[in-house]
Structure formats: C-alpha cells, structure tokens
Enzyme design. Structure first.
Site, PDB file in Angstrom:
ATOM      1  CE  LYS A   1      24.510 -27.810  20.602  1.00 47.21           C
ATOM      2  NZ  LYS A   1      24.556 -26.643  21.027  1.00 47.21           N
TER       3      LYS A   1
ATOM      4  CG  HIS B   1      23.174 -39.667  25.882  1.00 48.99           C
ATOM      5  ND1 HIS B   1      23.452 -39.416  26.773  1.00 48.99           N
ATOM      6  CD2 HIS B   1      24.851 -39.773  25.378  1.00 48.99           C
ATOM      7  CE1 HIS B   1      24.958 -38.690  27.136  1.00 48.99           C
ATOM      8  NE2 HIS B   1      25.776 -39.200  26.040  1.00 48.99           N
TER       9      HIS B   1
END
Length: 887
Positions: free
Chosen positions: A555, A161
């Site tokens: 989120k 990532h």
C-alpha cells in the site's frame, strides 16, 4: 441488440460451457448441481425468478463471448431493470451458484488426488517431500539430507483477519453438500441410491438458498476462535499425522511401520485468533484466556479419543507380547493413582498389559482436560514419556508394527499439538507500549494501561496452565528500534510486580512499511546487542524470529516495489544472520489476495533469497485461505506436502545458487522496475483527493458494514488518506470493483521502462522472483474486467485518475502477455485460465447488480436506502465467492 430466443439462449450457454473444456466428471458435477439449483429457484415461491436469472446469465455470457458494447449494454439494462427485491433474489441465486461451482472444483481436486494416491508410485509426485528429499540427497548426500529433514519446520499461523465472506452456516451447508456429492459418486451404478443422493442434495441446496447469506452481527473474537477450531477438528488433527505417515512410508518402503519413523513432526500450528489486539479493541486479556482454553479443550478431547481407540485395539496377550519391566513399573504407578479404574480395566482386559496402560493413559488425558489435579498430566512431555514406554515395550516383545502403527499416530499428534493445539501469539502496536510505559513511569494508569498489563498476566496464566509452548511469542507491530522490543520485557515485569515471575517471551519485531523494510537489517543489529534482548537470545541458542508484513509495504509503494523491497530485506537479513550465528526464522505476514503476498506458497518459497529459509517457513493463513487450503483433508495433506517440499528444497545448493545468480544478473532490471513502478504508483495515490475518490468509486465504505470479522476495517472515522485505511479493505475494495489494482498497478510501467522484451523474457524464465511476480499479476489481471472497471471509475468525475488506472491496466496486460508468451493472459496455465473464464460472465452479472446499487447509494440527492445497501452487500458476498478472493 435483441434478446435471444429460448433456443438461441440454450445454444449460447451450451457453446460457452463446452468451450471451457472441463474434465468430464467435473462438467457432470456442475451440470447436476446447477440443475438442482434451477429446480430450487423454480420451487422458491417467487414467480419468474428462474427465468430472470436465466435472462441475466445468458446476457452476460453473450457480452463476455462477443465483447461488443451493445451486448454489454443489454446485460446492464437487464440488471438495472429488476426491482430491488428481484435484484436481491437474483444476486443470491448467482452467489449460490458460485458456492456450488466452487464445491465442484474442490471435489474434482480431491478426486484427482485420490486417483493419484491410488496409483503405484504416486507418492513420488514432482513437488512432494519424498521427491524433494531424493533430489536433496543427490546434491548434499543422504546423511545431510536426513539432517535437514529432521530440522524441517512448517509453521502456519491462523489469523482472524476479516477476509472470509461466507457465514459459518453457509460453510456448514457446503460441507454437507460435499459429503452428499461423495455419496452421489459412489452410487453411480445404483439407480436407487443415486436418486436418494440427488434428493438429499436438492434438500441441502434448498437449505443453502434459504439461509441468509449475510451475518446479522459481526462475530466476536470468541466466535472466530470456534470457527478455526472447526478446521482443526474436521481436518488438521488427522491430516497432519497422515502427511508424516505418507512421507515415512515412501522413505522406508517395505520397512515402514516396522521400524522407528524417519520423519519427525515438522508442522507447528500458531494462532492469532484471540491474541491479535493490534487495532482490535475487542480482543482483551479475557478473550485471550478463553481462546487458549477453547483450543486446549479441543485437542485434549481429540487425544483422549485417540488414546481410547488405540488402547481398545491393543488386545495383545501377555504370553505373545510380554510387557517390559518399564511397562510393569508404569502400570504399578498408574494403578496407585487410579485404583478403582485400574481394577475395572484389569478385569475387562485380563493378560493384556499394553491395552490396560493405554486405557489408563486415556483417563489421565481426560483428567488433564477436566483439571483433576490427582490424575492430570503436568505437560505433554510426561504423556510422551509414557507413550514411548509403551512403544519400547512393544518393540522389545517383537510387536514393532503395533508400536509404530496407530500408536505412532498418537505420538505424532502429541508432538505436533501438545496440550495447547496451536501456540497463541499476541500482537500489539509499539505505540501502545510506549504510551503505557510513559504513564507507568509517571505513576499514572488508565483502562488501556490495565488492559495491556492484564495481557501479560494472561500469557503467564496460559503458560502455567498449558505449558510454555502454549503462548510466548509476542509480536510488536511497527518496530522502529530495539527499545520497542525491550518495552515488552519492561511491561511484563510491571505486570507481575517485583516479586512475581514474568512469562517467558520471545519478542518478534514486525517490519511492515517500505521504510521499515529498508531499515530492518540495521534495527536487527541493534536489537541483538540490547541487554534485554540478548539474554533471551542466548537462552534459545541464538534463535531469532523476524516478521515481515506484505500488506502495508504494498500500500505504501505499490506491489512491484514492495516485492523487490521484501526480497532485498530478506536477502540482507539472511546474510546478516549467517555472519552473526543467528538461527533465523522469517515469519511472512501474507494475506490471501495477490496484493497482500498471496498466491501459490510453494513457488514463492522457492523464489526466496539464499539463507532466508534454511528449512523453516512460517506464514499467516487468513480468512478464506484457511478454508481453501485446510478445509478438506485431501487438499490439506497435499498443501502441506507441497509447501514442506518447497521449504526443504529452498536451501538446496542448486536453488540458492540459481536465485543468487539471477538476482545479480538482473539487478539493473530490478532497479529500473523499482524506480519506475514507484513513480507511477505515487502519481496515482499521491494525487490530490485520491483517498476520498477511491472511497467513492469502490464499495470501500460499504465493505466496512459487512459483518466479516471482529476487527474494525479502518483506523479512523473517515478516509482522508491511505494511512486511515487498513490493507485488507484496500485490497478488498479494488477486487470488488473488478480492478484488482493492489495486485498489479505499476508493473506495466516498470516493464516498459526496461523496454528490452527479449531480456525480460529471459529474466522471466531464469529469475524466480520475477516469474512469481508476473504470474501472480497475470492471475490478478485475469480476474479483472476493463469494461466493468471503467463503470466503477466513472462513479466520480475524476477522469484524470480513471484514465491513469485504465491506461496502466492496458499497458500491464500487454506486457505480461508479451513476457509470458501466448496471445492472452494465463495462456501457459490452461487449468487456471479455464477456472477464471468459467466464472467471469457470472461474476459480471453480480458486478452489474452491485454497480446499480452503488450508483443509487452514491447519489447525493437520494435518501438512504436500506434495500440498496442490502443489495450491495449481497453482491459483495457473491463477487467474493465468484472470484474466490477477498482480502
């Protein structure tokens, strides 16, 4: 406010640095490295650069220490007054400074670890495996503790990532500087040697300054594989067996090295690098094959070198150390397969049977790497069998210390890394599988279908080439039902055809969103009863792996509700596994940032609910975290020791009962915090126009331009909703804006809703989950800056959203200080507080440079300015280095 005179500036900087109370050795390192950087800036050929850097440095220190609006405004004026070209140079200078300070901090950590290791009894640190074993023995008895130690498993999984902002060239320069700083230390009493070391450091800092800090192009997935291989080559290959050795030395005392080790290899490496294709179109079946081949090449070269080194050292004469019958039989077999080399080795090693065998085994390892079918090992188990034959022969001849010395290190390396180094895991989205199966059922095909099927063929090839442990875990993102997992087995069968043999797969559900976490226990109950899944479950002895995502849930509902939901999901899954006889491994998809499950791993492990660890801990290690935790051998060994100790203690009766009792006692607090934090979070993120506003008041769009990793930063072409945005840039952008919202937003409101300050302090002391959450928020807020945050939020005209963010920041800061005690953030963690304070004014300088670039880029009437874009990206890289955090 007037600028300070040179004398006043020197006095201010001196008082600020003295106030940080750094260890004297570290202070000296920072002073030396900083002065060398200053000399490089003076010699850079850019007149006035050093003086401009010092002006901004002094101004931001003054603004930080007296906190007056006038001082802050003056620092901003200095940053705004530079030409773009000069601002570029100043940003690079501050970024270099952060690299050097980070190096000095790491060097101090290593220095402390070495000093501790040199003291008697140092291996019995409070958070070491040896101490954990002793404490566990007191609770469950030594036999039960040994059984748990034998079943211990720590399984870090490296991912690609995009959260490592440094170029590999920059990282390499810093590593060289680290070695030079070591030499500088050891030359303390030798003036000539110290001057030589200083000259070489000056040369390397000049290289660091002149190296372009930004990548010209995004790395390919194969580049990312090679980057991770550097950590293996330089650290993990030797650090992991050293951890085993240190633990065994402590547990066995004087008998260590003369008896078979107590410790079994408990580290297993995994990798998504070259295997994770969820949202990354650049990871193909071809890349996956290459990733496996590169990893195997690295580990086999390492094993070959080690076998040669061990063999050359076993100069034991047959008269003093006679070979066993099994060893003689092994020699005959090896000689028959490699006659010419055996004759040469026998001539060079007369009457040294153990040495002869090891040198021939090294040749067989080399043949495995070069794919010489006549000599190659079929799998690591056959190599282990040969090594144990050598060990047993040595023990029978009375040479136990040779059997369990360097040879044991090699055995541990083979057991840990095999011929594949790290198990390559594949991840794909459930929606992709559904689309492909629909096409196959309709008799259609396309490029996506062929690529998905070729992925399963690649897994089959890797298993055949490197063994079944080389690849076999297949993670399904957004698992919503048992059919999502069964789809993987159907696709594997399609890939090889009716007459082919599909790869052996352990299919792992990944629950990411808040809704998925809530539904996970029910979905798992459905999964284990599904025919396609149940058969594999029985083959593995009812072992089941379940992955939990930390990023999307945070989120979705904010960090407070997400943490509570993750705890509840783990508790329910753990209880379900206990009832149904499942050997559960929870796989934690944690990021480096606090908004993505980051923070100290050992404290997080000890806060897990009962039955959710059971001696096994698996997590993702991402980007900058990989290099921070595993880049230096001493730090890597310490990290592995700490985490493994926490894993061992997590299932201790005392820890489980404490966590269970605290969760029950404070369940009402959890419910109140969950509801209040979600309502507050939704008031922000569900406000009309929030997503475009977020993109305007942070450098979110520009972060996507950074060549950090091969994976795209967002799912679509624009950001109209949070669903369009990946979790990493969501966290990264808030971090750059010095707001760090993803790590804390909603906690202040949650604590205010509870209201009982005394009870919250009690809960903080007694409830590990709340303590971990609040400590992580304290760290996140300490790295934020309200004055700079306000300037970012004012880049757009949504005062309602800006005021909401700032009010929650103030409220959260106030409650965290009240609950944790003291009069400021991190008051109870002075070392951490000192590290943050030491950096803050320097990060402020880069933030001010970033803001001026961002204002120019957000001007709707201004043409696109590549120089301002470059300045912004340089500042992003510098802030990431200063905060030691990205995504």
């Amino acid at each position: 406010m007037q600028e300070l005179t040179p004398t006043e500036a020197i006095d201010l900087v001196g008082r600020f640095e003295a106030g940080q109370e750094l260890p004297e050795e570290m202070r000296a390192d920072v002073r030396v490295l900083g002065s060398l950087l200053g000399r490089v800036l003076r010699e850079s050929g850019s007149p006035g650069l050093f003086e401009d850097v010092e002006r901004l440095r002094t101004a931001t220190i003054q603004a930080y220490t007296d906190e007056t609006p006038e001082a802050f405004a003056r620092a901003a004026r200095i940053a705004d007054g530079f030409s773009v070209a000069r601002a570029d140079e100043v940003a690079r200078a501050f970024t270099c400074y952060f690299h050097l300070v980070n190096l000095a901090e790491e060097h101090q950590r290593v220095r402390i670890l070495r000093e501790r290791d040199g003291r008697a009894g140092s291996a019995d640190a409070a958070d070491s495996i040896a101490t954990a074993f002793a404490r566990l023995s007191e609770e469950v008895g030594e036999d039960a503790a040994r059984e748990r130690l034998r079943g211990l498993r720590f399984h870090p999984v490296f991912t690609a990532h995009p959260t490592e902002a440094r170029r590999r060239a920059v990282s390499a320069s810093i590593r060289r500087l680290s070695e030079l700083l070591d030499g500088y230390d050891t030359a303390a009493e030798d003036g000539t040697a110290r001057r030589r070391a200083e000259r070489r450091m000056l040369e390397e800092i000049d290289v660091l300054w002149r190296t372009a800090p930004l990548r010209a192009e995004k790395p390919s997935p194969t580049d990312e594989v090679r980057s991770v291989m550097g950590v293996f080559d330089e650290t993990l290959y030797t650090a992991v067996p050293h951890v085993y050795r240190r633990v065994d030395d402590t547990l066995q005392g004087d008998d260590a090295g003369a008896r078979a080790p107590i410790v079994r290899p408990f580290v297993r490496l995994g990798s998504w690098v070259g295997g994770d294709r969820d949202g990354n179109p650049f990871v193909t079946a071809s890349v996956t094959r290459k990733a496996a081949a590169i990893a195997s090449e690295h580990v086999l070269r390492g094993l070959e070198r080690t076998a040669l080194r061990v063999g050359r050292g076993l100069t034991l004469d047959a008269a003093s150390t006679p070979p066993s019958d099994a060893l003689v039989a092994l020699w005959q077999r090896l000689r028959a397969g490699d006659e010419e080399a055996a004759a040469d080795i026998a001539q060079r090693s007369p009457n040294e049977p153990h040495r002869r065998i090891m040198l021939l085994l090294a040749r067989r390892i080399a043949a495995t790497r070069t794919r010489d079918a006549d000599l190659a090992y079929r799998d690591p188990e056959h190599l282990l069998a040969d090594l144990r034959t050598v060990q047993e022969s040595l023990v029978a001849a009375g040479a136990a210390r040779q059997a369990y010395g360097h040879l044991q290190q090699l055995v541990w390396q083979v057991e840990t890394f095999g011929f594949h180094l790290a198990e390559l895991e594949v991840r794909q989205h459930s929606a992709v599988h559904a689309r492909v199966l629909a096409r196959l059922d309709a008799g259609d095909t396309d490029d996506e279908t062929e690529e998905v099927l070729d992925t399963f063929r690649a897994i089959a090839y890797i298993q055949e080439r490197f063994g079944p442990k080389a690849a076999g875990r297949y993670i399904v993102s957004f698992t919503r039902s048992a059919d999502d997992l069964a789809a993987v087995h159907r696709l594997a069968r399609h890939a090889v055809g009716e007459n082919g043999t599909p790869p052996v797969l352990d299919v792992i559900p990944l629950f990411e969103t808040f809704a998925d976490l809530r539904a996970a226990p029910g979905i798992l109950a459905e999964i284990v009863g599904h025919p396609a899944f149940a058969a594999r479950l029985e083959q593995t002895g009812r072992r089941l792996e379940v992955m939990l995502g930390y990023s999307d849930s945070s989120k979705d509902v904010g960090p407070v509700a997400a943490n509570l939901a993750l705890y509840e999901a783990q508790a329910e899954i753990g209880e379900w596994a206990q009832r149904t006889g499942i050997e559960l491994t929870l796989f934690h998809g944690r990021g480096g940032a606090l908004g993505r499950g980051g923070g100290p791993a050992n404290s997080a492990i000890l806060a897990q609910p009962p039955h959710s660890v059971e001696g096994r801990f698996k997590l993702t290690e991402q980007g900058e975290v990989i290099f921070a935790r595993y880049g230096d051998p001493a730090i890597a060994m310490r990290h592995i020791d700490q985490v493994a100790a926490a894993v061992l203690m997590a299932s201790a009766p005392s820890n489980e009962s404490r966590n269970r009792a605290a969760a029950e006692r404070y369940a009402d607090i959890a419910r109140t915090m969950d509801a209040a934090s979600r309502e507050r979070f939704f008031a922000l993120v569900k406000a009309p126009g929030f997503a475009p506003w977020f993109a305007r008041v942070t450098p979110m769009e520009e972060i996507g331009q950074l060549a950090l990793g091969s994976r795209p930063a967002r799912r679509g072409l624009s950001v109209e909703s949070l669903e369009d945005l990946r979790a990493i840039p969501w966290v990264f952008a808030w971090t750059q804006a010095r707001i760090n919202l993803a790590g804390w937003f909603g906690l202040g409101t949650a604590l205010e809703a509870v209201g009982d300050e005394e009870r919250l302090r009690e809960a903080y002391q007694e409830w590990p989950l709340l303590r971990t959450l609040i400590d992580n928020v304290a760290m996140s807020l300490a790295k934020a800056d309200a004055r700079i945050a306000r300037r970012y939020l004012d880049l757009d005209d949504r005062a309602d959203l800006a005021d909401l963010v700032m009010a929650e920041m103030t409220l959260t800061r106030s409650w965290v200080i009240r609950v944790t005690g003291g009069d400021e953030l991190l008051a109870t963690k002075p070392v951490l507080q000192r590290a943050v304070k030491m950096r803050s004014p320097y990060v402020d300088a880069l933030s001010l440079l970033q803001l001026r670039a961002l204002r120019a880029l957000r001007d709707p009437d201004a043409p696109r300015d590549p120089e301002q874009e470059r300045l912004l990206l340089l500042s992003v890289s510098g802030v990431a280095a200063g905060l030691q955090n990205t995504g």
